[in-house]
Design a protein around this motif. Sequence first.
Motif, PDB file in Angstrom:
ATOM      1  N   HIS A   6       0.809  -1.230   0.000  1.00 41.46           N
ATOM      2  CA  HIS A   6       0.000   0.000   0.000  1.00 41.46           C
ATOM      3  C   HIS A   6       0.837   1.272   0.000  1.00 41.46           C
ATOM      4  O   HIS A   6       0.288   2.368  -0.121  1.00 41.46           O
ATOM      5  CB  HIS A   6      -0.919   0.013   1.225  1.00 41.46           C
ATOM      6  N   LYS A  53      -6.642   8.758  -2.360  1.00 46.48           N
ATOM      7  CA  LYS A  53      -6.827   7.304  -2.193  1.00 46.48           C
ATOM      8  C   LYS A  53      -6.559   6.538  -3.487  1.00 46.48           C
ATOM      9  O   LYS A  53      -6.169   5.375  -3.450  1.00 46.48           O
ATOM     10  CB  LYS A  53      -8.209   6.984  -1.625  1.00 46.48           C
ATOM     11  N   LYS A  66      -2.964   4.937  -3.832  1.00 47.77           N
ATOM     12  CA  LYS A  66      -2.536   3.845  -2.942  1.00 47.77           C
ATOM     13  C   LYS A  66      -1.678   2.814  -3.695  1.00 47.77           C
ATOM     14  O   LYS A  66      -2.091   2.315  -4.744  1.00 47.77           O
ATOM     15  CB  LYS A  66      -3.775   3.159  -2.372  1.00 47.77           C
ATOM     16  N   THR A 125      -0.893  13.691   2.973  1.00 46.54           N
ATOM     17  CA  THR A 125      -2.217  13.077   2.796  1.00 46.54           C
ATOM     18  C   THR A 125      -3.049  13.244   4.068  1.00 46.54           C
ATOM     19  O   THR A 125      -2.494  13.441   5.159  1.00 46.54           O
ATOM     20  CB  THR A 125      -2.115  11.578   2.441  1.00 46.54           C
ATOM     21  N   ILE A 137      -2.998   4.992   3.933  1.00 48.19           N
ATOM     22  CA  ILE A 137      -2.039   5.165   2.828  1.00 48.19           C
ATOM     23  C   ILE A 137      -0.680   5.553   3.401  1.00 48.19           C
ATOM     24  O   ILE A 137      -0.448   6.699   3.766  1.00 48.19           O
ATOM     25  CB  ILE A 137      -2.511   6.220   1.816  1.00 48.19           C
TER      26      ILE A 137
END
Length: 272
Positions: A75, A92, A95, A114, A119
């Motif tokens: 991830h 997102k 990722k 972020t 993430i």
Amino acid sequence: MERFILNYGTSGQWYGTFTHFSALAIKHGISSRFGGVSKPPFHSLNVALHTGDCDESVIINRQLFCQGIGINSEHIVTAQQLHTDHIAVVTKEAKGRGAGSYEDAIPNTDALITNVPGIPLMLFFADCVPVLIVDPLQRAIGAVHAGWRGTVEKIAQKTILSMQSNFGTKPENCLVGIAPSIGPCCYVVDEIVINKLKKQFNNWEELIKEANEKGKWYFDLWKANVRQLEEIGVKGSNVVTSEVCTACNHELFFSYRKENGATGRIGAVIVL
Ligand SMILES: [Zn+2]
């Protein structure tokens, strides 16, 4: 007192953490060079793909490091770091970008921010300064790669200002960790660096010290990063500097200078 500590991970790696981040249950870590599978000169826990090391080894090393701190290495979002002051807002959809290949990493970027949970942001270092940022109120994080260019361009300051405009972060609420990197004991620079420093910092004289060699100075990257954060209202008491020099401790961390460029990279990772 808040500080930087070394931990022994469940998968057999030493890694560093900041106690003020851990107190908020923010998963993060700074890898060391022990406990990986890479061969010299990348021995052994090299976590960066662009170094000339074999990709398979790097992917295994990333898994080992991330597992040890409870992060899924598939991830992670990484960047193609080029000593710029470019900052990417990680959404997102990003990722896993760069988790398995360098080409897929976010291009031309030296800081990631972020506010999306789950993430992990990960950047790579051998002497350059890792700066990790947590805004516990707006729930946002940042990771910064600051070598001398990034430091002089104030990329850490710009990253918090970018968190401010994107997430409503207030600098005075930010917690910051400055991880192992080359210290004022070992980092010698020439006039090119000093001339740029003079243009950007009013108090530049406090950041350098004359070296023995003519036309050379010791440059305190740690202090230069702390100062630029204080300029925008980050509280000095919220910044923890590890004060661990990677050149002095190149058995434990990778050092680009000490090893003449043929070396691996440690990773700094953080996730909400
Ligand atoms: Zn040193």
